[in-house]
Write an enzyme that holds these catalytic residues in place. Sequence first.
Site, PDB file in Angstrom:
ATOM      1  N   ASP A 274      40.384  29.680  38.944  1.00  0.00           N
ATOM      2  CA  ASP A 274      41.233  28.949  39.885  1.00  0.00           C
ATOM      3  C   ASP A 274      42.140  29.885  40.680  1.00  0.00           C
ATOM      4  O   ASP A 274      43.155  29.446  41.231  1.00  0.00           O
ATOM      5  CB  ASP A 274      42.105  27.934  39.128  1.00  0.00           C
ATOM      6  CG  ASP A 274      41.523  26.527  39.222  1.00  0.00           C
ATOM      7  OD1 ASP A 274      40.436  26.378  39.802  1.00  0.00           O
ATOM      8  OD2 ASP A 274      42.151  25.583  38.709  1.00  0.00           O
ATOM      9  N   ASP A 333      41.322  30.577  26.487  1.00  0.00           N
ATOM     10  CA  ASP A 333      42.129  30.981  27.630  1.00  0.00           C
ATOM     11  C   ASP A 333      41.845  32.435  27.985  1.00  0.00           C
ATOM     12  O   ASP A 333      41.249  33.185  27.199  1.00  0.00           O
ATOM     13  CB  ASP A 333      43.614  30.792  27.325  1.00  0.00           C
ATOM     14  CG  ASP A 333      44.026  29.324  27.409  1.00  0.00           C
ATOM     15  OD1 ASP A 333      43.220  28.516  27.918  1.00  0.00           O
ATOM     16  OD2 ASP A 333      45.139  28.993  26.963  1.00  0.00           O
ATOM     17  N   ASP A 335      43.601  35.047  28.070  1.00  0.00           N
ATOM     18  CA  ASP A 335      44.213  36.115  27.276  1.00  0.00           C
ATOM     19  C   ASP A 335      43.801  36.056  25.808  1.00  0.00           C
ATOM     20  O   ASP A 335      44.461  36.664  24.956  1.00  0.00           O
ATOM     21  CB  ASP A 335      45.738  36.038  27.379  1.00  0.00           C
ATOM     22  CG  ASP A 335      46.280  34.680  26.970  1.00  0.00           C
ATOM     23  OD1 ASP A 335      45.500  33.711  26.971  1.00  0.00           O
ATOM     24  OD2 ASP A 335      47.481  34.587  26.657  1.00  0.00           O
ATOM     25  N   ASP A 427      45.848  19.278  26.561  1.00  0.00           N
ATOM     26  CA  ASP A 427      45.298  19.501  25.227  1.00  0.00           C
ATOM     27  C   ASP A 427      45.812  18.462  24.233  1.00  0.00           C
ATOM     28  O   ASP A 427      45.049  17.929  23.424  1.00  0.00           O
ATOM     29  CB  ASP A 427      45.639  20.916  24.751  1.00  0.00           C
ATOM     30  CG  ASP A 427      47.104  21.266  24.981  1.00  0.00           C
ATOM     31  OD1 ASP A 427      47.863  20.395  25.445  1.00  0.00           O
ATOM     32  OD2 ASP A 427      47.488  22.414  24.697  1.00  0.00           O
TER      33      ASP A 427
END
Length: 520
Positions: A274, A333, A335, A427
């Site tokens: 994104d 994610d 990271d 989530d």
Amino acid sequence: MALPSFNWWGKGSHKGTPVVVTMENPNWSMVELEAPSESDFQTSTVTQEKARGKNAKQLTWVLLLKAHRAAGCLTSVASTLFSLGSTIRRRVISGQTDNNDSTPSTENKTVKTRFYNCIKAFLWLSLLLLGFEIAAYFKGWHFGAPKLQLQYIFTAPFGVRDLFDGLYTRWVLIRVGYLAPPLQFLANVCIILFIVQSLDRLVLCLGCFWIRFKKIKPIPKQDAIVDLEENGFFPMVLVQIPMCNEKEVYQQSIAAVCNLDWPKSKILIQVLDDSDEPTTQLLIREEVHKWQQDGARIVYRHRVIRDGYKAGNLKSGMSYSYVKEYEFVAIFDADFQPAPDFLKRTIPHFKDNEDVGLVQARWSFVNKDENLLTRLQNVNLSFHFEVEQQVNGVFINFFGFNGTAGVWRIKALEESGGWLERTTVEDMDIAVRAHLHGWKFVFLNDVECQCELPESYEAYRKQQHRWHSGPMQLFRLCLPDIIRAKISMWKKFNMIFLFFLLRKLILPFYSFTLFCIILP
């Protein structure tokens, strides 16, 4: 028999073996000492002058050594202070660069500015009133009950007291009559909420102790492990990596996912980018192309219209027709770096457990010892995973999805309504809706996925704002569904009171009230 005379100390000739003591500081002179020879041990009468000379030289040598040690201590202190100052300066600079956060901000700038202005005004008022209190203490003002009557204050001769005395007297009256009762009420409420939360934490800790004592651990069925290791039965797994302007960590996450120990024909990796920076898009696209050349099944997807942020990004990834061929979806994610055996340790828990919709792994932190902030975060999050998630997963099969490092059954996502863009805590939203539809969750405390903690306060503040800005909005939206859901009353009570009210509302409320209102 006379004592031996050590005349070698004061002799001018050089005899014996010399011993040289060299100072590190070049400003100090060198002192040379000589070892005694055989003739020096012959018995003779020591004169008073030589003894005095020897003692003076010994004292001088000792003083020089002590002075050298003191100078070394001062030098080490100076170097330590310089190193500490450099570290503080580096931390401050790194904190100022966190404005380039890749996650889109959902904060209202006007509301944020007004809120900060109110906090600043309240703090300045607190400091001003503290000054009044200090001045009153040193001047020895002690007002009794009769002197706090309104009639006394306004009828007493004003010339007796100066303006400062009058202002302080009126402030004491206002504080006793108007501020003390509500503050006392808030203090009592905070005490009650603290006791309630302490009981909740005590129950969780007892549950964790019971799990450790009984060695309770989610174990997949044996035939599921046999299917993977011997029969070679590997279900189709879709892996999604949502990211946004993650130019610092995209290489590590993509490399870790591409190195997962799973047959290439049974896995597809989606890089859901994104990013709104053309340079970052190009770098991520080139990284994906490099792994495609190495044989990895990985695709790059970029949205032009970034609606819904992360929820919209994940929803767009699930909208492709080829997703129907896959049974599970793993989410990481940008990271996070999963271990190569991550799928082999999580997927078997779905085998012959058709009611299991989510398998969540624990987070581990590569920079937990970086500074005091990361250490405190490590303690807090370790309690969250070790106690909260594990106890809820073992005893009630429900906990909040952490948004990453988890594997979902795609059927559970579809039956629960998929990813919705109505809140910033997508989530938690999908976890609540899946639980209301009867799906069970499994938490694996021994399966870890590495990630990084925010190292500066600014990055930590933004992270906490994202995590805590949506639970109450979600509670308002989900409350009717929770009441109408066909689940037990105990599960409804747990979800309404423990999951939402106690851990998402009461804890932040009494923490803010205590530290930002009552104590100031």
